[in-house]
Write a protein that holds these residues in place. Structure first.
Motif, PDB file in Angstrom:
ATOM      1  N   VAL A 189       0.833  -1.203   0.000  1.00  0.00           N
ATOM      2  CA  VAL A 189       0.000   0.000   0.000  1.00  0.00           C
ATOM      3  C   VAL A 189       0.868   1.253   0.000  1.00  0.00           C
ATOM      4  O   VAL A 189       0.519   2.260  -0.617  1.00  0.00           O
ATOM      5  N   GLY A 190       2.031   1.188   0.648  1.00  0.00           N
ATOM      6  CA  GLY A 190       2.917   2.344   0.737  1.00  0.00           C
ATOM      7  C   GLY A 190       3.754   2.605  -0.498  1.00  0.00           C
ATOM      8  O   GLY A 190       4.433   3.628  -0.584  1.00  0.00           O
ATOM      9  N   VAL A 232     -11.161   9.843 -12.119  1.00  0.00           N
ATOM     10  CA  VAL A 232     -11.606   8.494 -11.769  1.00  0.00           C
ATOM     11  C   VAL A 232     -10.750   7.925 -10.648  1.00  0.00           C
ATOM     12  O   VAL A 232     -11.260   7.391  -9.659  1.00  0.00           O
ATOM     13  N   LEU A 233      -9.436   8.044 -10.763  1.00  0.00           N
ATOM     14  CA  LEU A 233      -8.547   7.492  -9.741  1.00  0.00           C
ATOM     15  C   LEU A 233      -8.712   8.184  -8.399  1.00  0.00           C
ATOM     16  O   LEU A 233      -8.585   7.558  -7.353  1.00  0.00           O
ATOM     17  N   SER A 234      -9.017   9.467  -8.412  1.00  0.00           N
ATOM     18  CA  SER A 234      -9.212  10.170  -7.140  1.00  0.00           C
ATOM     19  C   SER A 234     -10.526   9.762  -6.477  1.00  0.00           C
ATOM     20  O   SER A 234     -10.638   9.766  -5.261  1.00  0.00           O
ATOM     21  N   ARG A 235     -11.503   9.377  -7.270  1.00  0.00           N
ATOM     22  CA  ARG A 235     -12.813   9.004  -6.732  1.00  0.00           C
ATOM     23  C   ARG A 235     -12.788   7.627  -6.074  1.00  0.00           C
ATOM     24  O   ARG A 235     -13.534   7.389  -5.130  1.00  0.00           O
ATOM     25  N   ILE A 236     -11.958   6.726  -6.581  1.00  0.00           N
ATOM     26  CA  ILE A 236     -12.004   5.357  -6.054  1.00  0.00           C
ATOM     27  C   ILE A 236     -11.034   5.116  -4.900  1.00  0.00           C
ATOM     28  O   ILE A 236     -10.961   4.020  -4.367  1.00  0.00           O
ATOM     29  N   LYS A 237     -10.282   6.115  -4.487  1.00  0.00           N
ATOM     30  CA  LYS A 237      -9.361   5.981  -3.355  1.00  0.00           C
ATOM     31  C   LYS A 237      -8.483   4.744  -3.539  1.00  0.00           C
ATOM     32  O   LYS A 237      -8.653   3.714  -2.890  1.00  0.00           O
ATOM     33  N   LEU A 238      -7.545   4.881  -4.445  1.00  0.00           N
ATOM     34  CA  LEU A 238      -6.721   3.763  -4.897  1.00  0.00           C
ATOM     35  C   LEU A 238      -6.001   3.041  -3.763  1.00  0.00           C
ATOM     36  O   LEU A 238      -5.949   1.816  -3.740  1.00  0.00           O
ATOM     37  N   ILE A 265      -6.287  -0.922  -3.018  1.00  0.00           N
ATOM     38  CA  ILE A 265      -5.119  -1.806  -2.993  1.00  0.00           C
ATOM     39  C   ILE A 265      -5.102  -2.589  -1.677  1.00  0.00           C
ATOM     40  O   ILE A 265      -4.856  -3.793  -1.666  1.00  0.00           O
ATOM     41  N   ARG A 266      -5.382  -1.918  -0.573  1.00  0.00           N
ATOM     42  CA  ARG A 266      -5.416  -2.580   0.738  1.00  0.00           C
ATOM     43  C   ARG A 266      -6.468  -3.692   0.739  1.00  0.00           C
ATOM     44  O   ARG A 266      -6.216  -4.806   1.193  1.00  0.00           O
ATOM     45  N   GLU A 267      -7.653  -3.402   0.219  1.00  0.00           N
ATOM     46  CA  GLU A 267      -8.734  -4.389   0.211  1.00  0.00           C
ATOM     47  C   GLU A 267      -8.447  -5.561  -0.729  1.00  0.00           C
ATOM     48  O   GLU A 267      -8.822  -6.687  -0.433  1.00  0.00           O
ATOM     49  N   LEU A 325     -21.380  11.300 -18.268  1.00  0.00           N
ATOM     50  CA  LEU A 325     -20.579  10.079 -18.169  1.00  0.00           C
ATOM     51  C   LEU A 325     -20.927   9.263 -16.933  1.00  0.00           C
ATOM     52  O   LEU A 325     -21.193   9.821 -15.866  1.00  0.00           O
ATOM     53  N   TRP A 326     -20.910   7.946 -17.076  1.00  0.00           N
ATOM     54  CA  TRP A 326     -20.984   7.065 -15.923  1.00  0.00           C
ATOM     55  C   TRP A 326     -19.557   6.846 -15.459  1.00  0.00           C
ATOM     56  O   TRP A 326     -18.725   6.326 -16.189  1.00  0.00           O
ATOM     57  N   LEU A 327     -19.262   7.263 -14.211  1.00  0.00           N
ATOM     58  CA  LEU A 327     -17.918   7.136 -13.664  1.00  0.00           C
ATOM     59  C   LEU A 327     -17.968   6.311 -12.382  1.00  0.00           C
ATOM     60  O   LEU A 327     -18.953   6.355 -11.655  1.00  0.00           O
ATOM     61  N   PRO A 328     -16.893   5.590 -12.106  1.00  0.00           N
ATOM     62  CA  PRO A 328     -16.867   4.863 -10.834  1.00  0.00           C
ATOM     63  C   PRO A 328     -16.865   5.859  -9.672  1.00  0.00           C
ATOM     64  O   PRO A 328     -16.130   6.838  -9.699  1.00  0.00           O
ATOM     65  N   SER A 329     -17.718   5.611  -8.687  1.00  0.00           N
ATOM     66  CA  SER A 329     -17.730   6.470  -7.505  1.00  0.00           C
ATOM     67  C   SER A 329     -16.878   5.858  -6.403  1.00  0.00           C
ATOM     68  O   SER A 329     -16.317   6.569  -5.581  1.00  0.00           O
TER      69      SER A 329
END
Length: 148
Positions: free
Chosen positions: A69-70, A91-97, A101-103, A125-129
């Protein structure tokens, strides 16, 4: 299915404790994990959960997860337009990368780690939340060893 039904389906949770059917005809209709170790033992994924209860293994797994994760990560634009790059960053900021990764780190232990992507409409647009890891026990495999 009308547009409202599609929107509701896309925006809602699909894999939940309530939607998992453990009764006859639910998980019974899927095949067990094709993992050769658990197959040889005549067991399922629960054998890995039992092994994870060992303090040494649990500690090593936590340290490895923290190290992964680090790690530093980034996004390179390459030949993508500024508009595409901005969308990727959004998109990457919305999904808390890092949380994702931890999950999903358990994939290294169990062989797979399912996640559900939640969607929402943003402009046109349909974007991942968000993306949320789900327990592997909620899933089975079909005749082609595809997760279902």
């Amino acid at each position: 299915m009308n547009k409202q039904d599609i929107s509701t389906t896309l925006a809602g949770e699909i894999a939940s404790r309530q939607s998992v059917n453990f009764g006859f005809g639910g998980m019974m209709m899927s095949l067990p994990n094709p993992d050769p170790i658990s197959k040889r033992l005549g067991r399922d994924i629960e054998v890995y959960r039992e092994i994870m209860n060992d303090p040494a293994i649990k500690g090593a797994t936590r340290r490895r997860r923290s190290a992964v994760v680090g790690l530093e990560y980034g996004l390179e634009q390459g030949d993508a337009s500024d508009k595409v790059m901005a969308l990727c960053k959004t998109v990457l900021s919305r999904i808390k990368l890092r949380s994702l990764i931890r999950e999903l780190h358990d994939a290294s232990w169990y062989g797979y780690s399912p996640a559900e992507v939640y969607w929402e409409k943003d402009g046109g647009l349909w974007l991942p939340s968000k993306a949320v890891g789900k327990p592997p026990e909620w899933f089975g495999f079909d005749d082609n060893n595809r997760l279902c």
